[in-house]
Scaffold this active site. Sequence first.
Site, short mmCIF file in Angstrom:
data_model
loop_
_atom_site.label_atom_id
_atom_site.label_comp_id
_atom_site.label_asym_id
_atom_site.label_seq_id
_atom_site.Cartn_x
_atom_site.Cartn_y
_atom_site.Cartn_z
N LYS A 93 13.62 8.41 -20.35
CA LYS A 93 13.17 7.52 -19.28
C LYS A 93 13.90 7.87 -17.99
CE LYS A 93 12.23 2.54 -18.85
NZ LYS A 93 12.67 1.21 -19.33
O1 G3P Z 1 10.35 -2.47 -18.79
C1 G3P Z 1 10.90 -2.85 -17.57
C2 G3P Z 1 11.59 -4.11 -17.72
O2 G3P Z 1 12.70 -3.97 -18.53
C3 G3P Z 1 11.87 -4.88 -16.52
O3 G3P Z 1 11.58 -6.16 -16.86
O4 G3P Z 1 11.70 -8.57 -16.71
O5 G3P Z 1 13.63 -7.17 -15.93
O6 G3P Z 1 11.51 -7.24 -14.63
P1 G3P Z 1 12.14 -7.36 -15.98
#
Ligand code: G3P
Length: 223
Positions: free
Chosen positions: A87
């Site tokens: 990633k």
């Molecule tokens: O996959 C991306 C993710 O981990 C971000 O999620 O909820 O932190 O915006 P969030």
Amino acid sequence: MRFFIDTANLKDIEEAQNLGVLDGVTTNPSLMAKEGIVGEENILKHYVDICNIVDGDVSAEVISTDYTDMVSEGEILAALHPQIVVKLPMIADGVKACKYFSDKKIKTNVTLVFSVGQALLAAKAGATYVSPFLGRLDDISTDGLHLIEEIKQVYGNYGFETEILAASIRHTMHVVNCAKIGADVMTGPLSAIEGLLSHPLTASGLKKFLADYQKGDNQNIKV
Ligand code: G3P
């Protein structure tokens, strides 16, 4: 549509896996830290533990920001387990590193994508997955789902093989709407996956079926 779980929590990963609907896992440095997984050795071991629970792709994020270091770090990650996907952040060196890994047939996931232009660059660099963060766009009053639609259109125009991995999913309607648009994969928390189960009519219908069974002579039926 494939379902990935976005967590480094092994219990949550096991629960989604046991439900029989899990196709992969995504993680990031924040999710690792949330589980108290710190230090390179522990983090690398944790990736292997995750790969041993699920059958599908497991995204492991580099923390370097320059090309040479990203390549060395990504090679270490990719060598950990055949299910690992490297990633990489959507920055110039990340795009270069993505091209390097895609030329070597190592799977990649380009993350922190917030625009169609960025998604186009990821596809040009041969990314296996592009991760548009829809929840974070919604957080700033921008339509995250619209971005998924636009990327879908652009990739369709040219037949790019990069898969749209709808990320930063926060709840069930994000999942449902991404499915309507045709995102290839969604990644979200366990709550967004398990939330799809719930409907009050399912609960009340089942309650009535079981009650009616008890009322009848059915207790004697051997099943
Ligand atoms: O996959 C991306 C993710 O981990 C971000 O999620 O909820 O932190 O915006 P969030």
